[in-house]
Design a protein around this motif. Structure first.
Motif, mmCIF file in Angstrom:
data_model
loop_
_atom_site.group_PDB
_atom_site.id
_atom_site.type_symbol
_atom_site.label_atom_id
_atom_site.label_comp_id
_atom_site.label_asym_id
_atom_site.label_seq_id
_atom_site.Cartn_x
_atom_site.Cartn_y
_atom_site.Cartn_z
ATOM 1 N N TYR A 1 13.886 -1.895 3.615
ATOM 2 C CA TYR A 1 12.898 -2.142 2.574
ATOM 3 C C TYR A 1 12.293 -3.528 2.743
ATOM 4 O O TYR A 1 12.866 -4.418 3.382
ATOM 5 C CB TYR A 1 13.550 -2.031 1.184
ATOM 6 C CG TYR A 1 14.507 -3.158 0.875
ATOM 7 C CD1 TYR A 1 14.106 -4.256 0.116
ATOM 8 C CD2 TYR A 1 15.808 -3.154 1.379
ATOM 9 C CE1 TYR A 1 14.975 -5.310 -0.148
ATOM 10 C CE2 TYR A 1 16.684 -4.193 1.117
ATOM 11 C CZ TYR A 1 16.259 -5.274 0.353
ATOM 12 O OH TYR A 1 17.116 -6.306 0.116
ATOM 13 N N ASN A 2 11.123 -3.687 2.163
ATOM 14 C CA ASN A 2 10.429 -4.971 2.177
ATOM 15 C C ASN A 2 10.353 -5.461 0.728
ATOM 16 O O ASN A 2 9.667 -4.848 -0.091
ATOM 17 C CB ASN A 2 9.027 -4.792 2.758
ATOM 18 C CG ASN A 2 8.233 -6.088 2.834
ATOM 19 O OD1 ASN A 2 8.606 -7.092 2.253
ATOM 20 N ND2 ASN A 2 7.118 -6.042 3.545
ATOM 21 N N SER B 1 6.857 -5.693 -0.663
ATOM 22 C CA SER B 1 5.981 -4.526 -0.670
ATOM 23 C C SER B 1 5.593 -4.124 -2.087
ATOM 24 O O SER B 1 6.396 -4.203 -3.021
ATOM 25 C CB SER B 1 6.683 -3.351 0.028
ATOM 26 O OG SER B 1 5.855 -2.221 0.057
ATOM 27 N N GLY C 1 8.131 1.320 1.961
ATOM 28 C CA GLY C 1 7.147 0.246 1.825
ATOM 29 C C GLY C 1 5.773 0.725 2.232
ATOM 30 O O GLY C 1 5.452 1.906 2.119
ATOM 31 N N THR D 1 5.328 -3.327 5.843
ATOM 32 C CA THR D 1 6.710 -2.969 6.168
ATOM 33 C C THR D 1 6.776 -2.334 7.554
ATOM 34 O O THR D 1 7.656 -2.662 8.361
ATOM 35 C CB THR D 1 7.264 -1.993 5.120
ATOM 36 O OG1 THR D 1 7.176 -2.610 3.827
ATOM 37 C CG2 THR D 1 8.709 -1.623 5.416
#
Length: 281
Positions: free
Chosen positions: A6-7, A10, A58, A62
């Motif tokens: 994950y970012n 985002s 994302g 991402t």
């Protein structure tokens, strides 16, 4: 083992619901990994095997971080994309071929072009924006640092067109053929069709082209008012009908050089004060 990459930045940092939804969808334990980690390849990616599965949660940024962390290598493990970004240009480009919101994307991670900016190499999955698109990303980044509210890139673009963005001259070289332009508003090079949160800037570009060509799109020469009138047509890809102010050039080796430094974006990630970029597809 299943991993969710994950970012945290985002969707303006608001993708927690998507992550939770994916966890519920998978219905088993997963390991959470921040895709922004500096040593991600050494700490995790290089040890993954074909028995592992990666889920990217994302948007375009991402994806950009991930493809650069794997250095353009073809993963031996399955990589799935769960779109939850702000612009989602990659998902817009491939969603007609997707049967579900969770998309297996391994085929899209092969043969990615690279862009060289200030002697540094980056892979990209959507496109490189140079001109008012880079200006909009730069302004958007500043706004995001000040507020948690969504950034209105269309509003930024209109203000830029009317008041702030000063179109430079540009030298564009595609596969050895040089062309020169005045008053350049846009000069992106695209692997996909979309950028900027839904702008179909390269409507005829095929990211799965067997020759791996990319498209450079130059919007140039027109007045502010004429550009502003034509600009909305970019969302449907109809801007390319204006042959006197838009040229699309396909190729494998592209250099775009402006007469003065401008902001540039790579899959939505901004680099300021860029004079030239080079793409090798």
């Amino acid at each position: 083992m299943k991993y969710i990459f994950y970012n945290p930045s985002s969707h303006n940092g608001k993708n927690r619901d998507k992550i939770d939804a994916l966890k519920n969808k998978l219905q088993e334990d997963v390991e959470m990994i921040n895709v922004l980690e500096d040593d991600l390849y050494e700490s995790k990616l290089k040890s993954l095997t074909e028995d592992d599965e990666v889920f990217l949660v994302g948007g375009d940024g991402t994806l950009n971080h991930f493809v650069n962390k794997i250095n353009g290598e073809k993963p031996s493990y399955n990589v799935y994309f769960y779109s939850s970004g702000t612009g989602n240009d990659f998902y817009n480009d491939i969603k007609d071929k997707a049967s579900d919101e969770l998309v297996l994307i391994n085929e899209y991670l092969e043969n990615l072009p690279i862009v060289i900016v200030n002697d540094k190499k980056y892979y990209f999955i959507d496109g490189v924006g140079y001109g008012i698109d880079g200006y909009c990303c730069e302004r958007g980044d500043i706004i995001q640092q000040r507020t948690n509210e969504p950034v209105n890139y269309t509003k930024i673009a209109i203000k830029g067109l009317l008041f702030h963005y000063k179109p430079p001259k540009a030298k564009v070289v595609v596969d050895g053929v040089e062309k020169n332009y005045k008053k350049v508003w846009l000069a992106p090079t695209m692997k996909g069709r979309f950028y900027g949160g839904g702008m179909m800037v390269a409507p005829n570009q095929n990211r799965m082209d067997i020759e791996h060509k990319v498209s450079t799109v130059v919007l140039y020469g027109s007045s502010k008012i004429k550009t502003l009138i034509v600009f909305p047509s970019i969302f449907k890809g109809e801007h390319i009908k204006h042959k006197k102010m838009v040229e699309v050039i396909e190729g494998h080796h592209i250099t775009v050089e402006f007469s003065k430094p401008q902001a540039l974006q790579i899959d939505g990630e901004t680099i300021s004060n860029v004079l030239k970029y080079e793409v090798i597809a």
